[in-house]
Design a protein around this motif. Structure first.
Motif, mmCIF file in Angstrom:
data_model
loop_
_atom_site.group_PDB
_atom_site.id
_atom_site.type_symbol
_atom_site.label_atom_id
_atom_site.label_comp_id
_atom_site.label_asym_id
_atom_site.label_seq_id
_atom_site.Cartn_x
_atom_site.Cartn_y
_atom_site.Cartn_z
ATOM 1 N N HIS A 1 25.860 44.647 -35.482
ATOM 2 C CA HIS A 1 27.125 44.867 -34.669
ATOM 3 C C HIS A 1 27.789 43.547 -34.932
ATOM 4 N N THR A 2 29.021 43.758 -34.718
ATOM 5 C CA THR A 2 30.311 42.616 -34.741
ATOM 6 C C THR A 2 29.819 41.673 -33.851
ATOM 7 N N LEU A 3 29.907 40.422 -34.138
ATOM 8 C CA LEU A 3 29.752 39.123 -33.464
ATOM 9 C C LEU A 3 30.977 38.769 -32.802
ATOM 10 N N SER A 4 31.036 38.362 -31.609
ATOM 11 C CA SER A 4 32.104 37.934 -30.893
ATOM 12 C C SER A 4 31.990 36.416 -30.547
ATOM 13 N N ALA A 5 33.304 35.628 -30.488
ATOM 14 C CA ALA A 5 33.288 34.430 -30.373
ATOM 15 C C ALA A 5 33.361 34.028 -28.961
ATOM 16 N N ARG A 6 32.326 33.202 -28.443
ATOM 17 C CA ARG A 6 32.397 33.069 -26.990
ATOM 18 C C ARG A 6 32.744 31.296 -27.093
ATOM 19 N N ALA A 7 33.481 30.938 -25.949
ATOM 20 C CA ALA A 7 33.869 29.704 -25.624
ATOM 21 C C ALA A 7 33.054 29.009 -24.592
ATOM 22 N N THR A 8 32.912 27.814 -24.827
ATOM 23 C CA THR A 8 32.149 27.144 -23.917
ATOM 24 C C THR A 8 32.603 25.537 -23.618
ATOM 25 N N ARG B 1 35.416 9.768 -23.877
ATOM 26 C CA ARG B 1 36.590 9.260 -24.492
ATOM 27 C C ARG B 1 36.912 7.823 -24.174
ATOM 28 N N LYS B 2 36.993 6.796 -25.087
ATOM 29 C CA LYS B 2 37.250 5.327 -24.958
ATOM 30 C C LYS B 2 38.599 5.377 -24.412
ATOM 31 N N THR B 3 38.622 4.020 -23.582
ATOM 32 C CA THR B 3 40.137 3.895 -22.994
ATOM 33 C C THR B 3 40.887 3.092 -24.167
ATOM 34 N N GLU B 4 42.038 2.564 -23.928
ATOM 35 C CA GLU B 4 42.870 1.987 -24.694
ATOM 36 C C GLU B 4 42.351 0.340 -24.633
ATOM 37 N N PRO C 1 38.116 -3.427 -12.696
ATOM 38 C CA PRO C 1 37.070 -2.749 -12.261
ATOM 39 C C PRO C 1 36.797 -1.399 -12.747
ATOM 40 N N LYS C 2 37.909 -0.860 -13.743
ATOM 41 C CA LYS C 2 37.855 0.612 -13.839
ATOM 42 C C LYS C 2 36.812 0.411 -15.262
ATOM 43 N N PRO C 3 36.325 1.726 -15.381
ATOM 44 C CA PRO C 3 35.268 1.767 -16.492
ATOM 45 C C PRO C 3 35.763 2.077 -17.722
ATOM 46 N N SER C 4 35.180 1.376 -18.952
ATOM 47 C CA SER C 4 35.663 1.492 -20.247
ATOM 48 C C SER C 4 35.671 2.587 -21.108
ATOM 49 N N ALA C 5 35.206 3.692 -20.125
ATOM 50 C CA ALA C 5 35.275 5.238 -21.013
ATOM 51 C C ALA C 5 35.515 6.099 -19.665
ATOM 52 N N MET C 6 36.199 7.335 -20.411
ATOM 53 C CA MET C 6 36.465 8.513 -19.449
ATOM 54 C C MET C 6 36.011 9.754 -19.907
ATOM 55 N N PRO C 7 35.201 10.098 -19.163
ATOM 56 C CA PRO C 7 34.582 11.744 -19.407
ATOM 57 C C PRO C 7 35.699 12.598 -19.478
ATOM 58 N N THR C 8 35.792 13.072 -20.406
ATOM 59 C CA THR C 8 36.285 14.810 -20.431
ATOM 60 C C THR C 8 35.697 15.904 -21.172
ATOM 61 N N THR C 9 36.439 16.876 -21.110
ATOM 62 C CA THR C 9 35.866 18.467 -21.606
ATOM 63 C C THR C 9 36.568 18.641 -22.736
ATOM 64 N N LYS C 10 35.890 19.250 -23.757
ATOM 65 C CA LYS C 10 36.313 19.816 -24.870
ATOM 66 C C LYS C 10 35.831 21.206 -25.185
ATOM 67 N N LYS C 11 36.413 22.126 -25.700
ATOM 68 C CA LYS C 11 36.351 23.712 -25.783
ATOM 69 C C LYS C 11 35.584 23.659 -27.179
ATOM 70 N N ASP D 1 28.031 24.368 -32.693
ATOM 71 C CA ASP D 1 29.230 24.950 -32.260
ATOM 72 C C ASP D 1 30.576 24.416 -33.018
ATOM 73 N N GLN D 2 31.323 25.284 -33.311
ATOM 74 C CA GLN D 2 32.677 24.762 -33.725
ATOM 75 C C GLN D 2 33.763 24.756 -32.948
ATOM 76 N N GLY D 3 34.683 23.913 -33.424
ATOM 77 C CA GLY D 3 35.959 23.599 -32.431
ATOM 78 C C GLY D 3 36.893 24.496 -32.721
ATOM 79 N N VAL D 4 37.134 25.583 -33.695
ATOM 80 C CA VAL D 4 37.921 26.526 -34.064
ATOM 81 C C VAL D 4 37.118 27.787 -33.863
ATOM 82 N N ALA D 5 37.794 28.999 -33.468
ATOM 83 C CA ALA D 5 36.997 30.217 -33.156
ATOM 84 C C ALA D 5 36.723 30.626 -34.461
ATOM 85 N N THR D 6 37.657 30.689 -35.518
ATOM 86 C CA THR D 6 37.604 31.231 -36.857
ATOM 87 C C THR D 6 37.903 30.497 -37.933
ATOM 88 N N GLY D 7 37.011 30.695 -38.971
ATOM 89 C CA GLY D 7 37.477 30.200 -40.449
ATOM 90 C C GLY D 7 36.683 28.977 -40.691
#
Length: 509
Positions: free
Chosen positions: A78-85, A91-94, A110-120, A140-146
């Motif tokens: 069957h055809t495979l579908s691209a699923r996002a997560t 990510r480090k601060t300046e 007092p601020k931490p040297s790194a900031m947690p972020t999310t990536k699709k 997992d790939q950062g782009v859905a196709t290609g």
């Protein structure tokens, strides 16, 4: 009659093959019936059935007739579908980046040297069997196709070397053939034309001056090692006879054939396969080279630009029933329904055999086509260069004898009858038509349909269980609206013939 059952009524094509009318085509320029074996199949376009993307022929050949964006499931096809997560990324601060680059350190903060972020991120999943690319360790790939990686073949280098070698061989043979034809060609005139565009004039002038003639570059030789047979075979694992077999972890024959490069035996080694491209094809008559079927170019369209189906030009014959059980040597009658699909009235006659003049005209037409082909290829220059303007042998029409034999004798109809034109509005009319005098063999008539009774007698040599086959020739008038010449602008009427075979049933006790 059910749609899934084979039709008992079959028409004989111009090449001698029997087919139901829904599998035949009609050429308005010949005019003759055509089947799938007496037409030329041409590819119109390539497209993907999933993303509906049109792909040029050169690109499809480069991509090995596979789509670059769509994949099939290796387990269930069957055809495979691209699923996002979402994936957590630190990510480090300046300020931290400046400290790593050697810049003067800033005051403590007092601020931490790194900031947690999310990536699709994306992965492929099958909605039928729940197979995912994570099962075989594909990241997992950062782009859905290609960007999905392909499973590399262990013998890809060997295949590429062989392909390059044989391309070199073909190119060398082609150059030698061109050089042989150039030397064997007849000598030109003493004073060559300066407007010659074939390159022979330039070659002749260079030889007269004394310069060396230009030649095509010779192909580079490719060093290829021949394959060697070996008697070393990998040993079987030690636990093959002691460990219980789990069929869920073993691939099937279809799964192995979907990956012919390695043919994995374990399900954990299955990789997604690129989806094969589909094509839209057109059909062309071999005799007159006119298009019979030509689809629309866009993949989403199911319409035709040209559609010459036989069911829209030839009267349709449908078997209703036999009046009595079939007995050998006993007279019987069969009810047949005739339908006129055209916008003109048809005059139909049922004959036991086609007239002799029809066979003579067909043979004369074939002989005229053969003479015309010989006249085209009779030029000495074309013969010496090996060039022909006629069509290839594989595309010529091959006439065959009909293998089906009739074992029943029919009684031809007393007279011909007229089949009215097709009018869709008459089916909704409530007006009762006035009774008219009809021939005795016509049971009823409604619009463009006629039910008639045909008498026949099965062969007395038939035994119980043998199938009874009827054969007759149907003559009908066809109004052709296509004109092959500019002088004739009005429709012309032709008297056409079709051989019909009907399987009436089996002999009963």
């Amino acid at each position: 009659m059910s749609f899934m059952q084979p039709s008992p009524v079959k028409y004989a094509c111009s090449c001698g093959i029997l087919n139901p009318i829904n599998k035949l085509f009609f050429c308005r320029h010949c005019p003759k019936l055509r089947c799938g074996f007496c037409v030329c199949h041409e590819i119109e376009s390539h497209f993907c059935s999933n993303c509906l993307e049109n792909i040029p022929s050169s690109e499809a050949r480069h991509k090995k007739n596979c789509c670059a964006n769509c994949f099939d499931c290796p387990c269930c096809q069957h055809t495979l579908s691209a699923r996002a997560t979402t994936v957590a990324v630190v990510r480090k601060t300046e300020e931290a980046k400046e400290g790593e680059s050697g810049a003067p350190e800033a005051a403590p903060s007092p601020k931490p040297s790194a900031m947690p972020t999310t990536k699709k991120m994306y992965y492929l999943s099958c909605l039928s069997c729940r197979w995912t690319t994570r099962d075989v360790g594909i990241p997992d790939q950062g782009v859905a196709t290609g960007t999905w990686p392909d499973n590399e073949c262990l013998y890809q280098v060997r295949f590429n070397t062989l392909m390059e070698y044989y391309q070199t061989v073909v190119l060398q043979e082609k150059q030698e053939k061109q050089e042989f034809l150039r030397r064997k060609a007849p000598k030109p005139h003493k004073f060559p034309s300066l407007t010659d565009r074939t390159g022979l004039t330039v070659s002749l002038i260079r030889r007269q001056i004394g310069w060396t003639d230009k030649s095509l570059p010779k192909p580079k030789p490719v060093n290829i090692t021949s394959a060697e047979a070996t008697a070393d075979v990998e040993a079987l694992p030690a636990d093959i006879f002691t460990q219980p077999i789990n069929l869920r972890n073993i691939t099937t024959i279809a799964q192995r054939h979907s990956q012919p490069a390695d043919q994995p035996t374990a399900v954990s080694k299955l990789y997604p396969q690129r989806r094969s491209l589909w094509i839209k094809r057109s059909l062309r008559c071999r005799q007159c080279e006119h298009n019979l079927i030509k689809p629309e170019y866009h993949p989403t369209s199911i319409k035709y630009r040209i559609q010459l189906f036989a069911s829209a030009h030839v009267p349709e014959v449908v078997m209703v029933r036999c009046e009595q059980p079939l007995q050998p040597g006993q007279s019987n009658a069969i009810l047949l329904k005739f339908t006129n699909p055209t916008m003109y009235d048809m005059t139909i006659s049922v004959l036991d055999a086609p007239p002799q003049e029809v066979q003579i005209n067909a043979d004369a037409f074939q002989q005229a086509c053969r003479i015309k082909e010989e006249a085209v290829t009779s030029s000495p220059l074309l013969k010496s260069s090996g060039v022909t303007l006629a069509r290839q042998n594989s595309t010529r029409e091959v006439k065959r004898e009909v293998k089906e034999k009739a074992n029943a004798t029919i009684v031809p109809l007393e007279s011909e009858f007229v089949l009215n034109q097709r009018d869709d509005s008459k089916e909704f009319d409530e007006d009762v038509q006035a009774p008219i005098e009809e021939p005795k063999f016509i049971v009823w008539r409604k619009g463009n349909k006629v039910l008639l009774r045909l008498q026949f007698t099965p062969s007395p040599e038939l035994q119980t269980g043998n199938e009874v086959t009827l054969a007759f020739c149907m003559q009908y008038t066809y109004v052709n609206t296509v004109t092959n010449t500019q002088d004739k602008k009005e429709p012309t009427t032709h008297a056409l013939y079709s051989r019909i075979f009907i399987h009436a049933g089996d002999i009963v006790n």
